[in-house]
Write a protein that holds these residues in place. Sequence first.
Motif, PDB file in Angstrom:
ATOM      1  N   UNK A 209       0.811  -1.211   0.000  1.00  8.46           N
ATOM      2  CA  UNK A 209       0.000   0.000   0.000  1.00  8.46           C
ATOM      3  C   UNK A 209       0.843   1.258   0.000  1.00  8.46           C
ATOM      4  N   UNK A 210       0.514   2.190   0.871  1.00  7.86           N
ATOM      5  CA  UNK A 210       1.214   3.474   0.978  1.00  7.86           C
ATOM      6  C   UNK A 210       1.945   3.608   2.312  1.00  7.86           C
ATOM      7  N   UNK A 211       2.462   2.512   2.818  1.00  3.79           N
ATOM      8  CA  UNK A 211       3.056   2.529   4.154  1.00  3.79           C
ATOM      9  C   UNK A 211       4.287   3.429   4.246  1.00  3.79           C
ATOM     10  N   UNK A 212       5.113   3.464   3.209  1.00  2.00           N
ATOM     11  CA  UNK A 212       6.283   4.338   3.235  1.00  2.00           C
ATOM     12  C   UNK A 212       5.896   5.786   2.950  1.00  2.00           C
ATOM     13  N   UNK A 229       3.813  -1.459  -6.781  1.00  2.83           N
ATOM     14  CA  UNK A 229       4.308  -2.820  -6.899  1.00  2.83           C
ATOM     15  C   UNK A 229       5.101  -2.953  -8.190  1.00  2.83           C
ATOM     16  N   UNK A 230       6.105  -3.822  -8.161  1.00  7.74           N
ATOM     17  CA  UNK A 230       6.931  -4.062  -9.352  1.00  7.74           C
ATOM     18  C   UNK A 230       7.250  -5.547  -9.436  1.00  7.74           C
ATOM     19  N   UNK A 231       7.122  -6.123 -10.626  1.00  9.03           N
ATOM     20  CA  UNK A 231       7.401  -7.540 -10.768  1.00  9.03           C
ATOM     21  C   UNK A 231       6.448  -8.381  -9.924  1.00  9.03           C
ATOM     22  N   UNK A 232       6.869  -9.600  -9.628  1.00  8.60           N
ATOM     23  CA  UNK A 232       6.020 -10.499  -8.859  1.00  8.60           C
ATOM     24  C   UNK A 232       6.097 -10.258  -7.363  1.00  8.60           C
ATOM     25  N   UNK A 233       7.264  -9.785  -6.877  1.00  8.99           N
ATOM     26  CA  UNK A 233       7.484  -9.808  -5.441  1.00  8.99           C
ATOM     27  C   UNK A 233       7.992  -8.498  -4.839  1.00  8.99           C
ATOM     28  N   UNK A 234       8.122  -7.438  -5.612  1.00  2.00           N
ATOM     29  CA  UNK A 234       8.780  -6.213  -5.123  1.00  2.00           C
ATOM     30  C   UNK A 234       7.788  -5.083  -4.877  1.00  2.00           C
TER      31      UNK A 234
END
Length: 245
Positions: A209-212, A229-234
Motif C-alpha cells: 500500500x502506501x506505508x512508506x 508494486x513491481x514484478x512479482x514480489x517487489x
Amino acid sequence: MIPRVVSIEVLDCLRPDNPDAMRARRDLHRVHRVMGTRSIVLRALRSLTANHSKAMPLRILEIGAGDGSLMLGVAQAMVPMRLNVLLTLFDRQPLVEPSTIERYKEVGWNTTQQVGDVIDLAASGFGRAAASVNAPWHLVVSNLFLHHFEGAQLDLILKYISRHSQAFFACEPRRDWLSLAGSHMIGAIGANHVTRQDAVLSVHAGFNGNELTDRWPNDSNPWILQEYSAGLFSHCFRAESARLH
C-alpha cells in the motif's frame, strides 16, 4: 492484509567470513535475478537522473549496499547515459571487493566504500557525520534494506534522506500472500538454510500500500511521492523533491 512483523534475520547475526553467510550472500544474487531487481532499479534510476546535467557530478549514496554487485549491474547498463557519477556504497560490513571497485571504474563511476551503521549516520547526520560521507546527495538508493527497520528507527532514516537528498528510491519485499508463498519455495533455486529462513522473515517485514508514503516526513520541502508494486514480489517507493520540476 498480512500484518507487518520485523524480525532479526539470520544473516545479520553472522560474521562476514562465516561460510553460511558467504553462501547466503551468493544466494542473494540469484534472489535478485528472480525478483528482477536490477531491471526495477535501472528503470527508476534512468528516470530520476534523466534531467541531471552531464557536466555536473551525480552524487549517489546506496545504503545497505552489501557487496556492491547489484548497483554494479545497474551502472553497467547505464553507461550510454554517460553520467559523471560519484557513488558511495554504505554498509555496516566491509563487503565490497577491490575488484568490484575496479569494475565500477571501467564504466566511469568513481566509487568508494563507507563502513558504518545507518542509524548512527542518521542520528548524527545533521552535523559532522553527514559531511563525512559527502552529503547532500542527488540520489539515495536502498535495495531490500528498509524492511529491517520499524517505528522510530525507520522514521529517522527517512528523515535523514529527506533532509540530505534530492531524490530517493527503495526496492523492498512486497508483503502479500503471493510473495509469502514464493519465499517458502526459495529453496528451489538452491538457496541455503539461512536464505530460506530470511526470505520468509523479509516478506513478513516488507511493505504494501502506501506505508512508506505515510511515514515520509512532512516538512517544508515539498516532495513528489510514488509507491507501487513491481514484478512479482517487489514493492517500490520513489521520492523526488518538487523543486527539481
